[in-house]
Structures are given as C-alpha cells and as structure tokens.
Design an enzyme around this catalytic site. Sequence first.
Site, short mmCIF file in Angstrom:
data_model
loop_
_atom_site.label_atom_id
_atom_site.label_comp_id
_atom_site.label_asym_id
_atom_site.label_seq_id
_atom_site.Cartn_x
_atom_site.Cartn_y
_atom_site.Cartn_z
N LYS A 55 0.49 3.91 -2.72
CA LYS A 55 -0.44 5.04 -2.73
C LYS A 55 0.24 6.37 -2.41
O LYS A 55 -0.32 7.43 -2.71
CB LYS A 55 -1.59 4.77 -1.76
CG LYS A 55 -2.44 3.56 -2.17
CD LYS A 55 -3.58 3.33 -1.21
CE LYS A 55 -4.42 2.14 -1.63
NZ LYS A 55 -3.79 0.84 -1.32
N LYS A 71 2.54 6.18 5.69
CA LYS A 71 1.71 5.09 5.15
C LYS A 71 2.23 3.74 5.60
O LYS A 71 3.44 3.51 5.65
CB LYS A 71 1.72 5.16 3.62
CG LYS A 71 0.66 4.29 2.95
CD LYS A 71 -0.71 4.94 3.05
CE LYS A 71 -1.79 4.05 2.44
NZ LYS A 71 -2.07 2.83 3.23
N SER A 96 -6.96 3.51 2.89
CA SER A 96 -6.10 2.85 1.91
C SER A 96 -6.95 2.22 0.82
O SER A 96 -6.76 1.06 0.43
CB SER A 96 -5.23 1.78 2.59
OG SER A 96 -4.17 1.39 1.75
N SER A 101 0.80 -1.23 0.00
CA SER A 101 0.00 0.00 0.00
C SER A 101 0.82 1.28 0.00
O SER A 101 0.28 2.37 -0.20
CB SER A 101 -0.95 0.02 1.21
OG SER A 101 -1.98 -0.91 1.02
#
Length: 316
Positions: free
Chosen positions: A65, A224, A122, A62
């Site tokens: 992102k 993140k 997310s 993730s």
Amino acid sequence: MSVRSLAVAAALTGLTVQLSAAAPAEALSLFDQQKYAAFVADAETGEVLYSRRADMQRFPASITKVMTLYMVFEQLAAGKLRLDDRVVVSRNAASQRPSKLGLKAGESLTVDQAIRSLATKSANDISVALAEHIAGSTEEFSRLMTVRAKQLGMTNSRFVNPNGLPDSRQITTARDIFILSQATIRNFPQYYSYYQQQQFVFGNQVLPNHNHLLRTMPGVDGIKTGFTNAAGFTLAASAVRDGRRLIAVVLGGPTRVARDSNVESRRSAGVAGLSARDRGQQVQVADLLAEPGDLNDETLRQLVEQGSGDAPPRKR
C-alpha cells in the site's frame, strides 16, 4: 534471544537493527532461509547501516500500500486527482478480504478518506477502489505500479494487486522498499503526514493506526506494517533521532511487535555511529550493532491477520 524476537530487535530498537547473537544457530538459519531480510539506511544520504539479504525477493504483504499511495500522491501532485473527489466502491472492491473498511458496492468516500483508510486501517477494499478510480482496473493500476517502481530504482519488485493480498507473483526486496519509502518522504512531504495519523474517524467508526510504533516509540512517524502467512511480519519504519532520519525495512520477520517501554531509551547504534563520525571519530556503524539485552516476551504483542491485515487479533 528467541528467533521470534529477532526481527523485533532488528527493526525496532532505535530502528538500527540490533541483531541477537544468542539465537540458536540452527533456528536462525532455518528462519533466514525461509523469509527474513532487512535493510536500514540514512534517509537523506542513503548510507547503509545494516543489510541482510536485502536484494532477495520476498512478499511485501500490506507494505504494498505504500506503493499504492505513492501512485495516489503522484496523481494529486500532478493535479489529476483532488482530495475531495469521490471514489465509488465497486463490487470487486467490496468483495476484498479483510482488513477492510466495509463499504458496500455503490457507496463512496473521498480521496482524502480513502488515503486515511489505507494508512490506518490498511483497507484492502479501498486500495482496490482507488486503483480502479485512477486506472480503470486493478490490472492496469498494478502494471503502472510496477513501471513506476522500476523508474524509482526498485529493480527487483513486481506488483499484481494494489493491496498486498497473497499472490506469489507479487514480490519485492528490503532494499526496494527502502527506495520506495525514501522516495515517498523526499517527493511528497506534503502528503507524508498521512502516515503519522494515530487514528481515522469514519462515520461512527474510530480506526486506530495498525502501526503501533507511532504510539510506543517517540520519533517514529511512519510508515507501514503488514503480515500474511506467506510474507511473515513486514515493516517499513521511519524515525528521526538527533536530527537524522533512518528508515528500517524488515521482510519475513515473526508476527510480533515490540512493546517494550524501555526500548526507546536505548541509544540508536546507527545514530551513535553517525554522530561519532561527525565528531571526527573513526567508527564502523556495524561494530555498534550489538544486542543490548534480551526483550521480554511479555512486552511483545502478536499480530494476527486474515489476508493482509496487520490488525490486532480478534477476540473470540
């Protein structure tokens, strides 16, 4: 200290990578060979405080992102996109695997809401919707992501989707994620606060940020987390201590996040070393990176994700 606690201590104890020398050598060796890489540096000066296999390619999960949002921030700063623009969810976007916001094909949300859903939930579906809105397709958006990454100096990264769902072609390194995180903070301070939000309210949903460090470690203001089986636990974290911002990146760590209420009372070895240098003392930062004590497994919380979510486990 257990191997599963290794990356936790490495990434979260003051964001200075305090690695355990007590982990079984054979277990650590196997873990390293498979997935683990880490990089910690001063966000302003770029001074490297810790580096371990920082240039070996890994899966980003993730953390992808962060690159997606970098592209969005760039569009906003150039006036090509507005926060109140509507983003329509396509059938392709709606079909993405969790973690997702769950909009149906044809429904829409604002760019502002889309950004917030990526930074907190997310949301894989909204990542695709944003990519299609900006570039017409995820393929073109991913190509643009890779081009911009190379221009930023992320020479070992390649993107083929905007959300981090598993794909063996999507690769990066711990050093490259540091470069991306540093560029985000430097180039888009007006948008960086999106990573600091504790939760996002969308309709009747209250979506807490998956980055638990925002709630458990004072000084942390982003960025993140992520997890897939292929990638392991991934983390790009930024924190300000004693007026200095450090960025820590861990790729391929265990699927647990430290929740030790005492972790933040420990002095950051990296900051301590830098502060000592400011006072004219000759200190090697690496000499200070010693594990101060084992983390209690009771203070660790497992992250479980289907696809690319860094969401808490679902109750069954």
